[in-house]
Write an enzyme that holds these catalytic residues in place. Structure first.
Site, mmCIF file in Angstrom:
data_model
loop_
_atom_site.group_PDB
_atom_site.id
_atom_site.type_symbol
_atom_site.label_atom_id
_atom_site.label_comp_id
_atom_site.label_asym_id
_atom_site.label_seq_id
_atom_site.Cartn_x
_atom_site.Cartn_y
_atom_site.Cartn_z
ATOM 1 N N GLU A 108 9.159 -27.868 5.206
ATOM 2 C CA GLU A 108 8.507 -27.015 6.157
ATOM 3 C C GLU A 108 8.099 -27.793 7.334
ATOM 4 O OE1 GLU A 108 6.547 -23.744 4.668
ATOM 5 O OE2 GLU A 108 8.303 -23.093 3.309
HETATM 6 C C1 LIG Z 1 12.477 -31.280 -2.120
HETATM 7 C C2 LIG Z 1 12.702 -30.692 -0.752
HETATM 8 C C3 LIG Z 1 13.112 -29.375 -0.930
HETATM 9 C C4 LIG Z 1 13.675 -28.819 0.525
HETATM 10 N N1 LIG Z 1 13.930 -27.659 0.550
HETATM 11 C C5 LIG Z 1 14.584 -27.204 1.736
HETATM 12 C C6 LIG Z 1 15.287 -25.776 1.637
HETATM 13 O O1 LIG Z 1 15.355 -24.975 0.773
HETATM 14 N N2 LIG Z 1 16.038 -25.532 2.784
HETATM 15 C C7 LIG Z 1 16.401 -26.404 3.923
HETATM 16 O O2 LIG Z 1 17.050 -26.212 4.551
HETATM 17 N N3 LIG Z 1 15.680 -27.663 3.947
HETATM 18 C C8 LIG Z 1 14.930 -27.998 2.726
HETATM 19 N N4 LIG Z 1 14.426 -29.270 2.916
HETATM 20 C C9 LIG Z 1 14.449 -30.248 3.781
HETATM 21 C C10 LIG Z 1 13.139 -30.398 4.630
HETATM 22 O O3 LIG Z 1 12.779 -29.313 5.472
HETATM 23 C C11 LIG Z 1 13.273 -31.902 5.503
HETATM 24 O O4 LIG Z 1 13.347 -32.821 4.245
HETATM 25 C C12 LIG Z 1 12.335 -31.991 6.383
HETATM 26 O O5 LIG Z 1 12.906 -31.172 7.651
HETATM 27 C C13 LIG Z 1 12.332 -33.439 7.217
HETATM 28 O O6 LIG Z 1 13.769 -34.057 7.338
HETATM 29 P P1 LIG Z 1 14.288 -35.442 6.750
HETATM 30 O O7 LIG Z 1 13.935 -35.579 5.115
HETATM 31 O O8 LIG Z 1 15.713 -35.545 6.903
HETATM 32 O O9 LIG Z 1 13.161 -36.445 7.442
HETATM 33 P P2 LIG Z 1 13.454 -37.012 8.944
HETATM 34 O O10 LIG Z 1 13.832 -35.921 9.754
HETATM 35 O O11 LIG Z 1 14.222 -37.920 9.005
HETATM 36 O O12 LIG Z 1 12.006 -37.629 9.145
HETATM 37 C C14 LIG Z 1 11.475 -38.813 8.643
HETATM 38 C C15 LIG Z 1 10.090 -38.752 8.983
HETATM 39 O O13 LIG Z 1 10.079 -39.177 10.788
HETATM 40 C C16 LIG Z 1 9.380 -38.285 11.143
HETATM 41 N N5 LIG Z 1 9.726 -37.668 12.307
HETATM 42 C C17 LIG Z 1 11.062 -37.000 12.769
HETATM 43 N N6 LIG Z 1 11.155 -36.416 13.875
HETATM 44 C C18 LIG Z 1 9.967 -36.631 14.426
HETATM 45 C C19 LIG Z 1 9.359 -36.657 15.869
HETATM 46 N N7 LIG Z 1 10.063 -36.255 16.820
HETATM 47 N N8 LIG Z 1 8.249 -37.000 16.148
HETATM 48 C C20 LIG Z 1 7.323 -37.624 15.287
HETATM 49 N N9 LIG Z 1 7.803 -37.659 13.965
HETATM 50 C C21 LIG Z 1 8.900 -37.513 13.684
HETATM 51 C C22 LIG Z 1 9.021 -36.944 10.124
HETATM 52 O O14 LIG Z 1 7.809 -36.353 10.103
HETATM 53 C C23 LIG Z 1 9.281 -37.906 8.715
HETATM 54 O O15 LIG Z 1 8.003 -38.381 8.496
HETATM 55 C C24 LIG Z 1 13.645 -29.828 1.540
HETATM 56 C C25 LIG Z 1 13.581 -31.133 1.275
HETATM 57 C C26 LIG Z 1 12.838 -31.724 0.157
HETATM 58 C C27 LIG Z 1 12.774 -33.137 0.098
#
Ligand SMILES: Cc1cc2nc3c(=O)[nH]c(=O)nc-3n(C[C@H](O)[C@H](O)[C@H](O)COP(=O)(O)OP(=O)(O)OC[C@H]3O[C@@H](n4cnc5c(N)ncnc54)[C@H](O)[C@@H]3O)c2cc1C
Length: 822
Positions: free
Chosen positions: A498
């Site tokens: 989220e």
């Molecule tokens: C257990 C679990 C349950 C989930 N449930 C759902 C679900 O039900 N439905 C759904 O659609 N998604 C779901 N998600 C997805 C979740 O919302 C994403 O994991 C999240 O949006 C982050 O994406 P990412 O993991 O690819 O990290 P990335 O986007 O690759 O980010 C990696 C890091 O970079 C940082 N970062 C990225 N962009 C920026 C920026 N512009 N400025 C500063 N920092 C930045 C982030 O804060 C993070 O620390 C779930 C994820 C998990 C792990």
């Protein structure tokens, strides 16, 4: 003499007018009046009158100000400020502001804060908490779910469905519970104190997902079909936005839907051909209906004249041909249902779009609107519930566990993390109460939800560390007897979902906060995009309002900084007064710093994340502190809770101050100059003292009214791990007195262990009755269960292929007769 008095009076009146934000007209008239007095006294002559006229006339003659000043500033503004994108506009429009807006604007009205009504549970909500919630907490064995089944057992799933746990947000007319946001938060807090799997499984369908989206945007047919089925658990929803290529940057999903003709139930219709690859989707492996986000294209323009319609949300039944679903991810040993889902050329009708084809392309707006509500409830409540439970448990553990002949909680070093647990448990509950109130009042608090999500989950992470440190090996060795380990392992999930926390802190809190909470910035942006005369008029009004606002914030910061804060407004004269006064000053500083940062950096502030993050910290800490003061008042200003209130306020405002100073130190010459205005006499907020830490830590160690309020609403029945600890704590406290009696009667040195043997000795010496003997034996049992950890046979820890191979190799051999018969 008269000249000096006149100059002092003029400056004082001007400063007063600025401090109290008087209008341009009133300020101008006051200056003319002062100059007229100066004229009578022979101080003001033609030169000063000319200066005054040169300054005031262009500002007060609207046609000149607008046509010359504002027009030229507008053209510069348009060159510097990037146009606001549709995605940004949707995000901004999707939310509303509430108390955080007052904090941002530099002059919080404390009466307004304290006039917000306290949240109360209805009789039905309370009965749900005391009945089904209590019951399911008793039912779930977290070790069985996390280690043995990698899921909740079937009877728990069924209980959740039968009692409508997944339908807290669904309206009664569709068979749902229609609970307030506050009630949802209390339910989640209690569940989170028992099991992360339970809290996540219940939290997700009640947060962003098909239920919420359908209620807001669904067609009548969609609502009538799905909502009653979701209410009774006949449908299990999930929402799939994230894909391997698009996590935080969810707006860039490559998943597509192409409007085209195709065959559906034997007929050719206009539908959508979907191609998608999603991951991390909570509940996907067991979902029966998938809320799917994708980008919609209409190359043949079958729906209208647009070839690219944008992000769209649709509901796809699980049995749809081409949908690949069912495999699971394994999130950090907290195996709630979560997994990928894929689809290749999946053809669905247009009425699968949530809201029908009129809502094609409106998916992003729908998502951010719903997220601004759900994000303020689920994760903050789960975090608050987790910390409330572990605070009590850690306090009890720290009293029961003895080393060097002392309860470890009495050691100064342990008091420090214990105080953090208690102080944050108080604050986190306060924040969830306050934030859910905003939702129950009809707000869509996008800034508050980002603040609450970030700070509550970060506090959960930090306090989990504290609890683990205090528990030592007891927290580390997993098993049915470990009530901390799985929660600790699962923390990064809350941090990541989220809106991952780094992004939330650096971009979202202040990015949205600045635009939404500032009284003029959004209006300036919108007006600058309007190229008509009306646009110029709007820009002019916003611009000069903004200039007056910035001048006022400078004056307020200076007056408050140079000692005025001691005399600034506070709604109470007791020991909390100093916090209101400090916050008056910090709020004025935030308003000024915001304008300076936006003025100096313009559009590039978005990229200056370290600055944006620290401005966001200032706003956040003001919000957390307000929520704490509000809770204290709502609970009747309980004197016993004052150590907790002082701790939470001092910790929060000290962190605010340090973020602000870090910002000033990293803002070049302007930062240095502003530091002189804002901190002429140095720091004003100090972190909690060792003495206060001691008082707060002590509250956690033994039962008392404050401790009860800290854990209010959590699952503390003796059948649960935390309830058992509470019972043991009480037994141990009673046992101490009996132990002393036996020790004195025996006249020998004894350690507070083997209490069953102490009981026998007491009986032998005739100093304990049967009831007291039984109590000592029970206390010993509880003590041992509290300090002991589980151990396993090697094969019991094997999993996957190794476990299957082992089971096969050690299969009991069939008796020879049976083998021959076979
Ligand atoms: C257990 C679990 C349950 C989930 N449930 C759902 C679900 O039900 N439905 C759904 O659609 N998604 C779901 N998600 C997805 C979740 O919302 C994403 O994991 C999240 O949006 C982050 O994406 P990412 O993991 O690819 O990290 P990335 O986007 O690759 O980010 C990696 C890091 O970079 C940082 N970062 C990225 N962009 C920026 C920026 N512009 N400025 C500063 N920092 C930045 C982030 O804060 C993070 O620390 C779930 C994820 C998990 C792990």
């Amino acid at each position: 003499m008269f000249t000096t008095l006149w100059i002092i009076a003029t400056i004082a009146i001007f400063v007063g007018l600025m401090y109290y934000r008087s209008s341009l007209l009133v300020t101008s008239l006051a200056l003319v009046g002062l100059f007229a007095v100066g004229n009578l006294l022979g101080i003001v002559g033609p030169v000063l009158w000319t200066v005054l006229a040169v300054v005031l006339l262009p500002l007060n003659i609207t046609a000149f100000r607008r046509g010359v000043l504002s027009k030229s500033i507008l053209s510069v503004y348009r060159n510097i400020m990037p146009e606001i994108s549709d995605t940004e506009r949707d995000a901004i429009d999707a939310g509303t502001t509430w108390w955080e807006g007052d904090l941002f604007r530099g002059a919080p009205n404390w009466k307004k804060l304290h006039s917000i009504q306290k949240s109360e549970l209805t009789a039905e909500e309370q009965a749900f908490l005391d009945g089904p919630v209590e019951e399911v907490c008793k039912m779930l064995d977290d070790w069985e779910a996390t280690h043995e089944l990698a899921d909740m057992p079937e009877h728990v799933w069924q209980y959740l469905k039968d009692h409508k746990f997944f339908a807290m947000i669904i309206k009664k007319e569709y068979g749902g519970l229609e609970f307030s946001a506050y009630a949802q938060s209390r339910v989640l807090q209690k569940l989170a104190g028992v099991s992360t799997i339970l809290a996540s499984t219940v939290g997700v369908p009640n947060s962003l997902g098909p239920g919420e989206l359908l209620q807001h945007y669904g067609t009548k047919a969609q609502k009538d079909y799905y909502l009653p089925r979701l209410a009774v658990g006949d449908e299990i929803p999930c929402f799939a936005l994230t894909s391997p290529e698009a996590g935080s940057d969810a707006g860039s999903i490559p998943d597509s839907g192409v409007v085209c003709k195709g065959m559906w139930e034997g007929q050719e219709i206009v539908g959508i051909k979907l191609n998608f690859n999603k991951r991390y989707i909570t509940l996907a492996p067991v979902a029966t209906v998938i809320g799917l986000a994708f980008k919609l294209y209409d190359p043949e323009q079958l729906l209208g004249d647009k070839a690219e319609l944008g992000i769209t949300a649709a509901l796809i039944p699980r049995d749809t041909k081409g949908l690949e679903i069912g495999r699971r991810h394994f999130p950090l040993n907290v195996p709630f249902q979560n997994g990928p889902l894929r689809g290749q050329d999946v053809f669905v009708p247009l009425d699968y779009i949530i809201g029908g084809k009129e809502m094609a392309g409106k998916g992003w707006r729908m998502l951010v609107e719903c997220l601004s509500v759900g994000r303020a409830i689920t994760l903050p409540s789960n975090s608050a519930g987790g910390v409330k439970s572990i605070a009590l448990a850690t306090g009890a553990y720290a009293y029961i566990r003895r080393q060097f002949k002392l309860p470890i909680g009495k050691m100064e070093g342990v008091e420090e993390p214990l105080a953090r647990l208690a102080g944050d448990a108080y604050l986190m509950d306060a924040v969830t109460r306050f934030s859910t109130k905003a939702i129950d009042l009809g707000e869509k608090p996008s800034v508050i939800s980002a603040i609450a999500k970030y700070h509550m989950t970060e506090k959960l992470r930090a306090r989990m560390d504290d609890a683990m440190d205090i528990h030592g090996g007891k927290g580390i060795c997993l098993g049915p007897n470990n009530y901390l380990g799985r929660g600790y392992q699962g923390v990064p999930v809350a941090i990541t979902v989220e809106g991952a926390n780094i992004l939330t802190r650096n971009l979202m809190i202040y990015g949205q906060g600045a635009i939404r909470c500032h009284p003029y910035v959004l209006e300036e942006m919108l007006a600058s995009a309007d190229h008509t005369a009306a646009g110029l008029a709007r820009f002019d009004k916003a611009l000069f309002g903004h200039i007056g606002f910035a001048m006022s914030n400078f004056v307020r910061s200076m007056v408050l900084g140079f000692g005025g804060w001691h005399f600034s407004s506070t709604p109470f004269g007791d020991s909390t007064a100093k916090y209101y006064k400090q916050m008056n000053r910090f709020s004025a500083n935030l308003a000024l710093l915001s304008d300076v940062a936006m003025g100096v950096l313009g559009g590039s502030l978005k990229r200056k994340q370290r600055i944006s993050a620290r401005l966001g910290d200032m706003l956040s800490y003001l919000y957390l502190a307000s929520a704490t003061l509000k809770r204290f008042d709502e609970e009747g200003r309980q004197k016993d809770d004052l150590p907790l209130v002082h701790w939470a306020l001092q910790d929060t405002l000290h962190k605010l101050q340090e973020s602000q100073l870090a910002l000033l130190d990293n803002f070049g010459g302007i930062g240095k100059a502003l530091k002189v205005v804002m901190y002429p006499f140095g720091r004003i907020a100090s972190r909690p003292s060792d003495k206060l830490d001691h008082k707060v830590a002590k509250l956690l160690l033994k039962p008392n009214a404050s401790r009860e309020r800290l854990g209010a609403g959590q699952f503390l029945s003796p059948e649960g791990a935390f309830g058992y600890l509470e019972t043991t704590l009480r037994d141990i406290i009673k046992a101490e007195e009996l132990f002393d009696r036996v020790r004195k009667a025996a006249n020998q040195r004894m350690s507070f262990i083997f209490l069953d043997k102490v009981a026998a000795k007491g009986k032998e010496l005739g100093v304990l009755n049967d009831e007291e003997v039984a109590l000592l034996i029970r206390a010993e049992e509880g003590r041992l269960r509290t300090i002991n950890v589980d151990d396993f046979a090697h094969e019991d820890l094997m999993a996957g292929k190794a476990a299957r191979d082992y089971a096969l190799a050690n299969k009991p051999k069939k008796p020879k007769a049976a083998a021959d018969a076979a």
